[in-house]
Design a protein around this motif. Structure first.
Motif, PDB file in Angstrom:
ATOM      1  N   GLU A 216       0.692  -1.290   0.083  1.00 11.28           N
ATOM      2  CA  GLU A 216      -0.050   0.047  -0.118  1.00 11.28           C
ATOM      3  C   GLU A 216       1.071   1.235  -0.136  1.00 11.28           C
ATOM      4  OE1 GLU A 216      -2.837  -0.074   3.226  1.00 11.28           O
ATOM      5  OE2 GLU A 216      -3.961  -1.741   2.244  1.00 11.28           O
ATOM      6  N   ALA A 217       2.073   1.454   0.648  1.00  8.76           N
ATOM      7  CA  ALA A 217       2.942   2.290   0.457  1.00  8.76           C
ATOM      8  C   ALA A 217       3.534   2.551  -0.898  1.00  8.76           C
ATOM      9  CB  ALA A 217       4.024   2.116   1.789  1.00  8.76           C
ATOM     10  N   MET A 218       3.876   3.843  -1.136  1.00 12.84           N
ATOM     11  CA  MET A 218       4.137   4.091  -2.471  1.00 12.84           C
ATOM     12  C   MET A 218       5.698   3.580  -2.604  1.00 12.84           C
ATOM     13  SD  MET A 218       5.357   7.823  -4.032  1.00 12.84           S
ATOM     14  CE  MET A 218       3.712   8.423  -3.572  1.00 12.84           C
ATOM     15  N   ASP A 219       5.801   2.742  -3.631  1.00 14.36           N
ATOM     16  CA  ASP A 219       7.036   2.084  -3.921  1.00 14.36           C
ATOM     17  C   ASP A 219       8.013   3.409  -4.611  1.00 14.36           C
ATOM     18  OD1 ASP A 219       9.023   0.351  -4.588  1.00 14.36           O
ATOM     19  OD2 ASP A 219       8.222  -0.061  -6.691  1.00 14.36           O
ATOM     20  N   VAL A 220       8.949   3.400  -3.750  1.00 12.99           N
ATOM     21  CA  VAL A 220       9.949   4.686  -4.216  1.00 12.99           C
ATOM     22  C   VAL A 220      11.434   3.873  -4.384  1.00 12.99           C
ATOM     23  CG1 VAL A 220      11.157   6.866  -3.235  1.00 12.99           C
ATOM     24  CG2 VAL A 220       8.609   6.243  -2.862  1.00 12.99           C
TER      25      VAL A 220
ATOM     26  N   TYR B 168      -3.380  15.098  -4.451  1.00  9.13           N
ATOM     27  CA  TYR B 168      -4.026  15.252  -5.357  1.00  9.13           C
ATOM     28  C   TYR B 168      -4.800  13.860  -5.440  1.00  9.13           C
ATOM     29  CZ  TYR B 168      -0.979  19.104  -6.102  1.00  9.13           C
ATOM     30  OH  TYR B 168      -0.614  20.328  -6.046  1.00  9.13           O
ATOM     31  N   GLY B 169      -5.598  13.631  -4.793  1.00 10.92           N
ATOM     32  CA  GLY B 169      -6.364  12.308  -4.623  1.00 10.92           C
ATOM     33  C   GLY B 169      -6.578  11.331  -5.802  1.00 10.92           C
ATOM     34  N   ARG B 170      -7.084  12.099  -6.921  1.00 16.60           N
ATOM     35  CA  ARG B 170      -7.540  11.514  -7.795  1.00 16.60           C
ATOM     36  C   ARG B 170      -5.992  10.832  -8.802  1.00 16.60           C
ATOM     37  NH1 ARG B 170     -10.325  15.560 -11.796  1.00 16.60           N
ATOM     38  NH2 ARG B 170      -8.931  17.107 -10.749  1.00 16.60           N
ATOM     39  N   MET B 171      -5.227  11.425  -8.465  1.00 14.76           N
ATOM     40  CA  MET B 171      -3.891  10.800  -9.347  1.00 14.76           C
ATOM     41  C   MET B 171      -3.342   9.874  -8.329  1.00 14.76           C
ATOM     42  SD  MET B 171      -0.276  12.749 -10.308  1.00 14.76           S
ATOM     43  CE  MET B 171       0.323  12.534  -8.437  1.00 14.76           C
ATOM     44  N   GLN B 172      -3.259   8.571  -8.733  1.00 14.42           N
ATOM     45  CA  GLN B 172      -2.761   7.381  -8.144  1.00 14.42           C
ATOM     46  C   GLN B 172      -1.333   7.132  -8.797  1.00 14.42           C
ATOM     47  OE1 GLN B 172      -4.647   3.635  -8.442  1.00 14.42           O
ATOM     48  NE2 GLN B 172      -6.352   4.314  -6.864  1.00 14.42           N
ATOM     49  N   VAL B 173      -0.252   7.216  -7.671  1.00 13.08           N
ATOM     50  CA  VAL B 173       1.033   6.814  -7.717  1.00 13.08           C
ATOM     51  C   VAL B 173       1.670   5.513  -7.993  1.00 13.08           C
ATOM     52  CG1 VAL B 173       3.507   7.601  -7.425  1.00 13.08           C
ATOM     53  CG2 VAL B 173       1.620   9.463  -7.202  1.00 13.08           C
ATOM     54  N   HIS B 174       1.994   5.009  -9.140  1.00 13.98           N
ATOM     55  CA  HIS B 174       2.293   3.391  -8.924  1.00 13.98           C
ATOM     56  C   HIS B 174       3.816   3.493  -8.577  1.00 13.98           C
ATOM     57  CE1 HIS B 174      -1.369   2.959 -11.020  1.00 13.98           C
ATOM     58  NE2 HIS B 174      -0.943   3.533 -12.211  1.00 13.98           N
ATOM     59  N   HIS B 175       4.435   4.198  -9.060  1.00 15.19           N
ATOM     60  CA  HIS B 175       5.911   4.160  -8.651  1.00 15.19           C
ATOM     61  C   HIS B 175       6.747   5.456  -8.589  1.00 15.19           C
ATOM     62  CE1 HIS B 175       9.840   2.221  -8.491  1.00 15.19           C
ATOM     63  NE2 HIS B 175      10.411   3.105  -9.366  1.00 15.19           N
ATOM     64  N   ALA B 176       7.544   5.691  -7.723  1.00 13.66           N
ATOM     65  CA  ALA B 176       8.472   7.037  -7.985  1.00 13.66           C
ATOM     66  C   ALA B 176       9.993   6.694  -7.832  1.00 13.66           C
ATOM     67  CB  ALA B 176       8.019   7.916  -6.565  1.00 13.66           C
ATOM     68  N   HIS B 177      10.655   7.233  -8.878  1.00  8.62           N
ATOM     69  CA  HIS B 177      12.188   7.084  -8.893  1.00  8.62           C
ATOM     70  C   HIS B 177      12.983   8.378  -8.732  1.00  8.62           C
ATOM     71  CE1 HIS B 177      15.737   6.513 -11.560  1.00  8.62           C
ATOM     72  NE2 HIS B 177      16.065   5.964 -10.382  1.00  8.62           N
ATOM     73  N   VAL B 178      13.524   8.361  -7.653  1.00 12.11           N
ATOM     74  CA  VAL B 178      14.497   9.677  -7.338  1.00 12.11           C
ATOM     75  C   VAL B 178      16.007   9.405  -7.786  1.00 12.11           C
ATOM     76  CG1 VAL B 178      15.030  11.160  -5.700  1.00 12.11           C
ATOM     77  CG2 VAL B 178      13.093  10.100  -5.438  1.00 12.11           C
ATOM     78  N   ARG B 179      16.604  10.011  -8.632  1.00 12.89           N
ATOM     79  CA  ARG B 179      17.903   9.879  -8.891  1.00 12.89           C
ATOM     80  C   ARG B 179      18.695  10.900  -8.384  1.00 12.89           C
ATOM     81  NH1 ARG B 179      21.881  10.300 -12.584  1.00 12.89           N
ATOM     82  NH2 ARG B 179      23.163   8.549 -13.146  1.00 12.89           N
ATOM     83  N   PHE B 180      19.900  10.779  -7.712  1.00 14.56           N
ATOM     84  CA  PHE B 180      20.633  11.976  -7.360  1.00 14.56           C
ATOM     85  C   PHE B 180      22.063  11.708  -8.321  1.00 14.56           C
ATOM     86  CE2 PHE B 180      18.010  11.345  -3.643  1.00 14.56           C
ATOM     87  CZ  PHE B 180      17.945  12.515  -3.277  1.00 14.56           C
ATOM     88  N   HIS B 181      22.752  12.800  -8.803  1.00 13.82           N
ATOM     89  CA  HIS B 181      23.829  12.873  -9.540  1.00 13.82           C
ATOM     90  C   HIS B 181      24.909  13.935  -8.900  1.00 13.82           C
ATOM     91  CE1 HIS B 181      26.526  12.310 -13.029  1.00 13.82           C
ATOM     92  NE2 HIS B 181      26.497  13.481 -13.222  1.00 13.82           N
TER      93      HIS B 181
END
Length: 380
Positions: free
Chosen positions: A264-268, A295-308
């Motif tokens: 249930e928690a966002m996959d980051v 923004y409740g209508r927007m479901q987030v399936h996956h988040a990717h954070v990239r540092f460089h």
């Protein structure tokens, strides 16, 4: 599925004192996804082609100057967990251990070959990267190298004066050119040393024609094409026009999809997580979740954070670039920013992300994609 049958005991190993000139020759001769670096037999890290291209150091510099840490993987680790480790470590291979003994390596290609049949439920449209960095065919190779470094990527679609796709230039093309001897000639009969190479037009080193895919293709077919042609990515073009750059699909995009979960928690997922010092993974996840929850209508399936990390520093603190990309029920949305230190860069990118989220129109949920993917990956 674990990696016991995927890991192989054969790999290229170099000593930390190996000179970079000889290391570049190894990449040209054996074409490995990376090499394992050891010091007196003890594992130190890995070096990939991206590290060779990022470096302006002389050929007599030791390999230890470019080595980067890669996750040490147990031979019986779950394949999806290993995929996550490769993505977060920004590496193409990882050392595999049996107990304390270095057994061999596992590569991204080996993983993708093992799960290939499980990728037929996914389409390119669901996982490809839309925000693409390109370069002009008349731009200099030095500019291409800087662009690859700045964005931490390994390939650039090449476009002509009117923006039409004409080729691709990759880190592999550049490393291959650098190690050529004087008997070998580049495109257009160009030859020379590294300094001259930097002034060559991109046209001289690019690969053409371009291997492409379209949004409706299955990921299985796209990955099979990459493996058959030994390339790390395909340019995505619209069905009706193969001269338009719509995005890029890379092997890393596919590995990232393997890590999606039903939690249930966002996959980051965080690439180059080692750059986090004053910021924790928990804080990163909470901050992105807070933006998504507005923004409740927007479901987030996956988040990717990239540092460089850039070479520039301010009072000892490096300049960091942060890129945040969300895969949502309404497509992709991203934000990027720079700052001194990972925390500063992350919050600049987060602000840009929220502004871009506000521009999304008609957000609605689409569970079909998530259900197909998770059911298929559940078989692994």
């Amino acid at each position: 599925m674990d990696i016991a049958d995927i890991a192989v005991p054969e790999f290229v190993e170099v000593d930390a004192d190996k000179r970079l000139g000889k290391l570049r020759a190894i990449f040209d001769r054996e074409n490995p996804k990376g090499v394992v670096v050891t010091d007196d037999g003890e594992y130190v890290g890995v070096i990939g082609e991206k590290q060779l291209v990022k470096s302006r150091v002389e050929d007599n510099t030791k390999a230890s100057a470019l080595v980067r840490s890669a996750p040490q993987v147990d031979r019986h680790e779950d394949v999806r967990e290993v995929a996550r480790m490769l993505v977060e470590g920004d590496v193409k291979l990882a050392p595999v251990f049996e107990g304390e003994r270095l057994y061999g390596v596992v590569t991204e290609d080996a993983i993708l070959e093992a799960v290939l049949e499980n990728l037929d439920a996914l389409t390119v449209e669901q996982i490809f990267t839309e925000d693409v960095i390109t370069i002009g065919e008349k731009d200099r190779v030095g500019q291409a190298i800087n662009r690859l470094r700045e964005h931490g990527i390994s390939r650039l679609p090449v476009v002509d004066d009117v923006g039409r796709l004409v080729g691709v230039i990759t880190t592999h093309d550049i490393v291959d050119f650098v190690v050529r001897d004087e008997e070998r000639q580049g495109r257009g009969d160009r030859r020379g040393d590294i300094d001259r190479m930097l002034d060559l037009p991109v046209y001289d080193l690019m690969s053409s024609p371009v291997l492409t895919t379209v949004p409706g293709d299955s990921v299985r077919d796209a990955v099979a094409r990459m493996l058959d042609h030994d390339v790390a990515g395909l340019v995505v073009t619209p069905d009706e026009d193969d001269g338009v750059v719509a995005g890029v699909l890379t092997k890393t995009d596919v590995l990232r999809a393997l890590t999606y979960t039903e939690d249930e928690a966002m996959d980051v997922q965080i690439t180059n997580i080692s750059l986090l010092e004053t910021l924790s993974r928990v804080e990163v996840v909470e901050s992105i979740t807070a933006v998504a929850d507005k923004y409740g209508r927007m479901q987030v399936h996956h988040a990717h954070v990239r540092f460089h990390e850039h070479k520039e520093k301010l009072r000892g603190t490096p300049l960091i670039q942060c890129q945040i990309r969300l895969r949502t029920s309404h497509g992709q949305v991203a934000g990027s920013g720079e700052g001194y230190g990972a925390e500063h860069a992350f919050h600049v990118a987060l602000d840009k992300l929220e502004r871009n989220v506000l521009e999304l129109k008609g957000v609605n949920a689409d569970e079909k994609y998530r259900g197909q993917l998770l059911r298929k990956l559940g078989d692994l």
